[in-house]
Design a protein around this motif. Structure first.
Motif, short mmCIF file in Angstrom:
data_model
loop_
_atom_site.label_atom_id
_atom_site.label_comp_id
_atom_site.label_asym_id
_atom_site.label_seq_id
_atom_site.Cartn_x
_atom_site.Cartn_y
_atom_site.Cartn_z
N ARG A 9 0.59 -1.19 0.06
CA ARG A 9 -0.01 -0.09 0.16
C ARG A 9 0.97 1.25 -0.16
N GLN A 12 1.95 5.57 4.33
CA GLN A 12 1.16 6.80 5.34
C GLN A 12 2.13 7.50 6.19
N ASP A 15 3.32 5.66 9.10
CA ASP A 15 4.53 4.57 8.86
C ASP A 15 5.89 4.95 9.17
N THR A 52 4.82 0.73 1.00
CA THR A 52 5.08 -0.29 2.31
C THR A 52 4.53 -1.47 1.90
N LEU A 54 3.06 -5.10 4.14
CA LEU A 54 2.57 -5.43 5.45
C LEU A 54 2.29 -6.95 5.33
N GLY A 56 -0.11 -8.91 7.73
CA GLY A 56 -0.93 -8.66 8.75
C GLY A 56 -0.94 -6.95 9.36
N THR A 57 -0.44 -7.00 10.35
CA THR A 57 -0.26 -5.35 10.60
C THR A 57 1.17 -4.97 10.97
N LEU A 58 2.12 -6.10 10.42
CA LEU A 58 3.55 -5.80 10.59
C LEU A 58 4.09 -5.43 9.40
N LEU A 59 4.40 -3.99 9.41
CA LEU A 59 5.49 -3.49 8.48
C LEU A 59 6.70 -4.25 8.31
#
Length: 167
Positions: A9, A12, A15, A52, A54, A56-59
């Protein structure tokens, strides 16, 4: 173990801290002394061309494109391209590269993308060595200074010193 899906994505503003920590883990404190890093210090990266990755929620990955001038030719400096060390060799870097280059082409921002990196890796995206008449403002192994033309003839027009475009 369940396979987690990868989401690419647009970067942001929230991030930035996670990306900085990722850069620290991947490149260490010496990253600030590199010529490409010093060049990018003078100009902000373009959020609409930076992405970025990701799980899950982990960058787990990031790529940024920063506007520069290659002599008098508008260009983009790619980098850093970073993948969390535990997630390397899973295609994340390639997915980030493809998405950022696709966005640069779609938005028509510039005609040339520059980077400092390993030619065998970046060749698959169309990058090639830069002719000696274009230089970065600091020491760089010339075999690692690479370019991708987004518009025909852009590399031929790019002569002289690469410089940051200030904000």
């Amino acid at each position: 173990m369940t396979e987690l899906s990868l989401l690419i994505r647009t970067e942001q503003p929230i991030d930035s801290e996670a990306i900085e920590r990722l850069h620290e883990r991947a490149f260490g404190p010496g990253r600030f002394a590199r010529t490409a890093s010093r060049l990018r210090e003078g100009a902000p990266h373009l959020m609409d061309l930076s992405f970025t990755a990701l799980v899950g929620t982990l960058l787990v990955g990031s790529v940024r494109l920063t506007p520069v001038l290659a002599g008098q030719e508008p260009a983009l400096m790619l980098g850093p391209l970073t993948v969390e060390p535990a997630f390397e060799n899973r295609g994340i870097g390639g997915a980030l590269m493809r998405r950022s280059l696709e966005a640069a082409r779609e938005k028509g921002h510039h005609s040339l993308v520059l980077l400092v990196g390993d030619e065998p890796y970046y060749r698959r995206f169309g990058f090639k060595r830069v002719p000696r008449d274009l230089q970065l403002p600091g020491p760089v192994n010339p075999d690692r200074f690479l370019a991708l033309e987004l518009a025909d003839g852009a590399l031929l027009r790019a002569k002289g010193l690469v410089a940051a475009l200030p904000a």
